[in-house]
Enzyme design. Structure first.
Site, PDB file in Angstrom:
ATOM      1  N   HIS A 195       0.844  22.271 -21.893  1.00  0.00           N
ATOM      2  CA  HIS A 195       1.375  21.824 -22.934  1.00  0.00           C
ATOM      3  C   HIS A 195       1.785  23.246 -23.941  1.00  0.00           C
ATOM      4  CE1 HIS A 195       0.939  18.454 -22.293  1.00  0.00           C
ATOM      5  NE2 HIS A 195      -0.330  18.124 -22.318  1.00  0.00           N
TER       6      HIS A 195
ATOM      7  N   ASP B 144      -6.188  21.214 -19.391  1.00  0.00           N
ATOM      8  CA  ASP B 144      -5.754  19.726 -19.370  1.00  0.00           C
ATOM      9  C   ASP B 144      -4.409  20.575 -20.894  1.00  0.00           C
ATOM     10  OD1 ASP B 144      -5.603  16.654 -20.635  1.00  0.00           O
ATOM     11  OD2 ASP B 144      -6.813  17.391 -21.791  1.00  0.00           O
TER      12      ASP B 144
ATOM     13  N   GLU C  60      -7.578  18.539 -32.171  1.00  0.00           N
ATOM     14  CA  GLU C  60      -7.991  17.505 -32.022  1.00  0.00           C
ATOM     15  C   GLU C  60      -9.402  16.792 -32.984  1.00  0.00           C
ATOM     16  OE1 GLU C  60      -5.207  15.730 -28.058  1.00  0.00           O
ATOM     17  OE2 GLU C  60      -7.368  16.426 -28.258  1.00  0.00           O
TER      18      GLU C  60
ATOM     19  N   ASP D  55       0.695  -0.808  -0.266  1.00  0.00           N
ATOM     20  CA  ASP D  55      -0.120  -0.164  -0.129  1.00  0.00           C
ATOM     21  C   ASP D  55       0.290   1.392   0.163  1.00  0.00           C
ATOM     22  OD1 ASP D  55      -3.127   0.379   0.894  1.00  0.00           O
ATOM     23  OD2 ASP D  55      -1.660   2.035   1.374  1.00  0.00           O
TER      24      ASP D  55
END
Ligand code: NDP
Length: 482
Positions: free
Chosen positions: A247, A242, A223, A102
């Site tokens: 980026h 995102d 995309e 764990d």
């Protein structure tokens, strides 16, 4: 100058301050998606280049064993690279071992310490959900495994400025900043690295690379696919978090930064953070958020979702070089093509010679960096005379395509980044101050997101996004779809 000489000169490779090599690699979350898609293939390629040569320990709660781990690594290499070279795979398999436990139990870390007892500089890759980072960092500290070690983490580096600071605070309890490697895989892409080489290895560009000659800069990440069943993940993120905060702002920094003053990783990272510090926080009135029609019917998506699958925005960099030059960013899913491009548009020349000719001749020149997609390369759009009695001009392209010149065999981003982290080369990793600056830049829209504009799948986003750039001549759509 040799190729490596150029790279060292750009601060891409050499890192004098901390260039010791790691001597054991520990992958937390080795049973997961990232390990399967990216990390095993990168390890295999490093083994093929004789750059692994150290124990690689996979840690997870799942009750796997060494054999199961090796089988998974093989499956991954076949799935991602198409085939396996048995001699290379034997090297990888020989270094792999599995440790079950764990992530919050002191016993796991005690056993891990025994497992890698001869390592002085272990590197820990946290390929686990961010919710577990804090407890793993604390256990590494309590067990003493952090000493002399490094840690690699994946985006997201927080959800906003406050959570990014909190994440940095608890990582710093276990590791100094110079031992933290934050992966932004864009920075490992050959085409993205080439932005620096192209700018600083070609003497003709630098004198014209500023507000006197450049009219605007545009970055499009499109995309053509939807959220591909990952609606639950996307609902927590949206396009701004995102891909823009990380980026695409990194691409802005590479296009806008001053030449680094030296070869150390920090020289390059200092220049990038200066760009971010000069960048104004984005204005919600200069931002358009879109959502493709049908997104709300995706699995695990709120039927009234306000999450953006598209975002377009205008950035201002208030530096001597860039004041008054808009930087436009646009990113979205379910768009007309899959492409990643940066366009640098130069100012229109005076029309004197062409005063009698109908507009639009001559058009402004632009440089088109094709950073991703099917046809990576660079084009310079120039004006040429159309043959005939009249002085009519038409745009023509001077082009370079990576595949034609260098072939299609390029180092994968994860191989480069994992190899760099192992070797202690930090230039291609995001530093704390730049992560916090980029959150500061996007924060006004996170707090005040404004309306969602719906757009047709397969389009270039909502019409409102076109309005954003209209005063500056409009968007240049990616080449294959132009
Ligand atoms: P996964 O969801 O596949 O989880 C990785 C492993 O972590 C699992 O196999 C599981 O291993 C363990 N795990 C999952 N949930 C928990 C939990 N709640 N508590 C403790 N352990 C858990 O993640 P990914 O591999 O997709 O991503 C890893 C990291 O990389 C994340 O930080 C992600 O944000 C980031 N990332 C991933 C990308 C990708 O393409 N997958 C792209 C960019 C970033 P076990 O139960 O066996 O211990």
């Amino acid at each position: 100058m040799s190729e490596s000489g150029h790279l060292a000169g750009l601060g891409l490779r050499t890192d004098t301050a901390r260039a010791f090599r790691s001597d054991a690699l520990v992958l937390f979350g080795v049973t997961g998606d990232l390990a399967f898609k990216k990390l095993f293939p990168a390890l295999y390629q490093l083994a093929g280049d004789d750059r692994l040569n150290m124990p690689v320990v996979g840690v997870a709660r799942s009750s796997w064993n060494d054999e199961r781990l090796r089988a998974r690594a093989r499956e991954s290499v076949v799935a991602q690279l198409g085939s396996v070279d048995e001699a290379v795979f034997a090297k990888l398999a020989g270094s792999l071992s599995f440790l079950n436990g764990d992530y919050q139990s002191a016993d796991t870390f005690r056993r891990l310490r025994e497992h890698i007892s001869s390592a002085e500089h272990p590197i820990f890759y946290l390929a686990i959900p961010p919710s577990v980072f804090e407890s793993v960092a604390a256990c590494l500290e309590e067990s003493g495994l952090n000493r002399g070690g490094r840690v690699v983490i994946e985006k997201p580096f927080g959800r906003d400025l406050a959570s990014a600071r909190a994440l940095n605070d608890y990582l710093h309890r276990a590791f100094p900043e110079e031992a933290i490697y934050r992966i932004d895989h864009f920075l490992g892409k050959e085409t993205v690295q080439n932005l620096l080489v192209f700018r600083f290895a070609n003497g003709l560009l630098e004198p014209i690379w500023d507000r006197r000659y450049i009219a605007n800069v545009q970055i499009t990440m499109a995309e053509s696919f939807d959220v591909q069943g990952r609606g639950g993940f996307y609902e927590e993120v949206g396009a701004l978090r995102d891909v823009v905060q990380n980026h695409l702002l990194q691409v802005v920094a590479l296009l806008a930064m001053e030449p680094p003053i030296g070869v150390d990783a920090e020289d390059q990272r200092d220049e990038k953070v200066k760009v971010f510090r000069a960048t104004r926080s984005i204005d919600p009135s200069q931002t358009v958020r879109g959502q493709y029609k049908g997104y709300r019917s995706e699995a695990n998506v709120d039927p009234d979702s306000q999450v953006e699958t598209f975002v377009a925005l205008r950035l201002s960099i208030e530096s001597w070089r860039w004041a008054g030059v808009p930087f436009f960013i646009r990113a979205g899913k379910n768009m007309a093509s899959t492409s990643l491009e940066a366009i640098v548009e130069f100012k229109q020349p005076p029309k004197l010679l062409f005063a009698d000719v109908d507009s639009p001749s001559p058009q402004a020149n632009h440089l088109r960096f094709r950073l991703g997609g099917k046809d990576e390369g660079i084009n310079l759009s120039l004006q040429a005379k159309v043959p005939g009695g009249q002085i009519l001009t038409r745009p023509v392209d001077l082009g370079f395509a990576y595949d034609e010149v260098f072939g299609s065999d390029r180092m994968e981003a994860y191989e480069r980044l994992l190899g760099d982290a192992i070797d202690g080369h930090a230039a291609l990793f995001a530093r704390q101050d730049s992560v916090e600056q980029t959150w500061r830049i996007v924060e006004p829209v996170l707090r005040n997101p404004g309306p969602i504009h719906h757009y047709e799948p397969g389009s270039w986003g909502p019409p409102a996004a076109d309005q954003l750039a209209v005063r500056d001549g409009g968007w240049h759509n990616p080449k294959e779809a132009a």
